[in-house]
Design a protein around this motif. Structure first.
Motif, short mmCIF file in Angstrom:
data_model
loop_
_atom_site.label_atom_id
_atom_site.label_comp_id
_atom_site.label_asym_id
_atom_site.label_seq_id
_atom_site.Cartn_x
_atom_site.Cartn_y
_atom_site.Cartn_z
N LEU A 1 -2.92 4.04 -9.35
CA LEU A 1 -2.77 4.07 -7.90
C LEU A 1 -4.10 3.81 -7.19
O LEU A 1 -4.15 3.05 -6.22
N LEU A 2 -5.16 4.40 -7.68
CA LEU A 2 -6.48 4.17 -7.09
C LEU A 2 -6.87 2.69 -7.18
O LEU A 2 -7.36 2.11 -6.21
N PHE A 3 -6.60 2.08 -8.32
CA PHE A 3 -6.87 0.66 -8.49
C PHE A 3 -6.07 -0.17 -7.48
O PHE A 3 -6.60 -1.08 -6.84
N VAL B 1 4.29 6.00 -7.21
CA VAL B 1 3.42 6.70 -8.17
C VAL B 1 3.41 8.20 -7.87
O VAL B 1 3.38 9.01 -8.80
N GLY B 2 3.47 8.58 -6.60
CA GLY B 2 3.57 10.00 -6.27
C GLY B 2 4.82 10.63 -6.85
O GLY B 2 4.79 11.74 -7.38
N THR C 1 0.83 -1.20 0.00
CA THR C 1 0.00 0.00 0.00
C THR C 1 0.86 1.26 0.00
O THR C 1 0.63 2.17 -0.78
N ILE C 2 1.87 1.30 0.85
CA ILE C 2 2.68 2.51 0.96
C ILE C 2 3.69 2.64 -0.17
O ILE C 2 3.96 3.74 -0.65
N ALA C 3 4.26 1.52 -0.65
CA ALA C 3 5.27 1.59 -1.71
C ALA C 3 4.68 2.15 -3.02
O ALA C 3 5.26 3.08 -3.60
N PRO D 1 -5.54 -4.27 -0.41
CA PRO D 1 -6.13 -4.72 0.86
C PRO D 1 -7.22 -5.79 0.67
O PRO D 1 -7.34 -6.70 1.49
N THR D 2 -7.95 -5.71 -0.43
CA THR D 2 -8.98 -6.71 -0.69
C THR D 2 -8.36 -8.08 -0.93
O THR D 2 -8.85 -9.09 -0.42
#
Length: 114
Positions: free
Chosen positions: A73-75, A53-54, A46-48, A81-82
């Motif tokens: 990134l949104l995808f 992408v940022g 999640t953080i990487a 997490p899912t």
């Protein structure tokens, strides 16, 4: 002046994001059971991408490319997490129990703190 600041911030985000990805990969290899491995993978997955992408968005500027990167990134922020949750539920349904003791200690002895 601003370009140098953006390039520096972008480079820092890319390096830190890559570092998180490497640390997560090491955690997946080193941890003893699926649940701790999922924790290492889920947190760093999640953080990487968020940092990587940022950093790429800062490099590309506000263009169509940055919009596409943000959609990716949104995808990732929804699916990672899912997938971790689904994998943990499948492991629980298969009867896999988390390791709750030190594997080096003989049965019946308390785990070592060293």
């Amino acid at each position: 002046m601003i370009d140098a600041l953006l390039h520096g911030l972008s480079a820092a985000m890319l390096v830190i994001g890559g570092g998180f990805a490497v640390i997560g990969g090491i955690g997946v290899v080193r941890f003893p059971d699926i649940f701790t491995r999922l924790h290492a993978a889920g947190v760093t997955d999640t953080i990487a991408p968020l940092l990587i992408v940022g950093g790429l968005v800062l490099q590309s500027g506000w263009t169509l490319l940055s919009f596409k990167l943000l959609l990716i990134l949104l995808f990732l922020l929804f699916t990672t997490p899912t997938a971790s949750h689904a994998t943990a539920r499948a492991a629980m349904a298969a009867g896999i129990e988390p390791i709750t003791h030190d594997t080096d200690a003989p049965p019946g002895e308390p785990p070592s703190n060293t």
